[in-house]
Design an enzyme around this catalytic site. Structure first.
Site, PDB file in Angstrom:
ATOM      1  N   SER A   1      92.796  59.995  56.872  1.00  0.00           N
ATOM      2  CA  SER A   1      92.152  61.291  57.112  1.00  0.00           C
ATOM      3  C   SER A   1      92.281  61.777  58.554  1.00  0.00           C
ATOM      4  O   SER A   1      91.941  62.912  58.859  1.00  0.00           O
ATOM      5  CB  SER A   1      90.670  61.244  56.737  1.00  0.00           C
ATOM      6  OG  SER A   1      89.931  60.596  57.746  1.00  0.00           O
TER       7      SER A   1
ATOM      8  N   LYS B   1      85.763  60.162  62.712  1.00  0.00           N
ATOM      9  CA  LYS B   1      85.951  61.603  62.528  1.00  0.00           C
ATOM     10  C   LYS B   1      85.744  62.321  63.858  1.00  0.00           C
ATOM     11  O   LYS B   1      85.336  61.722  64.844  1.00  0.00           O
ATOM     12  CB  LYS B   1      84.933  62.163  61.509  1.00  0.00           C
ATOM     13  CG  LYS B   1      85.090  61.653  60.079  1.00  0.00           C
ATOM     14  CD  LYS B   1      86.271  62.270  59.381  1.00  0.00           C
ATOM     15  CE  LYS B   1      86.420  61.750  57.961  1.00  0.00           C
ATOM     16  NZ  LYS B   1      86.812  60.353  57.876  1.00  0.00           N
TER      17      LYS B   1
END
Length: 196
Positions: free
Chosen positions: A116, A153
């Site tokens: 991701s 993230k």
């Protein structure tokens, strides 16, 4: 390091004490913490640790112990760059970062799993070097714990809400709600590439 199991326990007690309090333990602290009744037994163990080359000892000071063995930055397991997964903080090994950082205190490493964050050049198998800190700025990438799961993230705040943003269009941002248990673990400082 070449220490026996018991010597390693003493060494780790000294290291943990130093990390927690910012100063080394006294002989009495070690005796109490290690459950040893005899002060002379602790002194003998400290002499063995000096002989092993992992500590220095200044007998003129009550807290005259100095660690001289450097293991490197601990590798604490894996972090999903995708769906968050629980990361058990078991040390899997150590990474030598002395050439890259003057101060490696508060640093730890996590192996990246998932894709991701590939648009930021972070790929599966890479090692994320994280600096432990309780807060992070807008747009910075870090490690976060959300509902007991850990993820890598980019941090964003929109209209009063916190979002954890991936760097891959195939993934959706994670919105942190008031019902979520949320914690900033630390800021991403470096990514070590896996060329194997």
């Amino acid at each position: 390091m070449g220490l026996t199991g018991r010597q390693k326990e003493f060494f780790l007690f000294i290291k943990d004490f130093l990390d927690e309090y910012g100063y080394p333990p006294s002989v009495r602290d070690i005796a109490k913490g290690m459950g040893v009744a005899s002060i002379s037994s602790v002194k003998k163990m400290l002499d063995r640790l000096v002989e092993a080359g992992v500590i220095k000892k200044d007998s003129s000071k009550a807290r005259g112990i100095e660690l001289i063995y450097h293991q490197g930055v601990p590798l604490l397991g894996r972090i999903k760059a995708g769906t968050p997964v629980f990361s058990e903080e078991n040390i899997e090994g150590y990474v030598d970062l002395a050439e890259k950082f003057k101060n490696t205190e508060n640093l730890f490493c996590l192996k990246v799993e998932g894709d991701s964050m590939i648009d930021k050049g972070i790929f599966e198998g890479d090692t994320a070097v994280i600096k432990k800190q309780p807060d992070i700025s807008e747009g910075e990438t870090g490690a976060f714990r959300i509902n007991d799961e850990v993820t890598l993230k980019t941090f964003a705040r929109k209209k009063g809400c916190v979002f954890l943003i991936p760097a891959n269009k195939r993934y959706k941002s994670i919105r942190v709600t008031p019902a979520d248990s949320f914690e900033v673990i630390g800021k991403l400082k470096l990514v070590l590439k896996d060329f194997n």
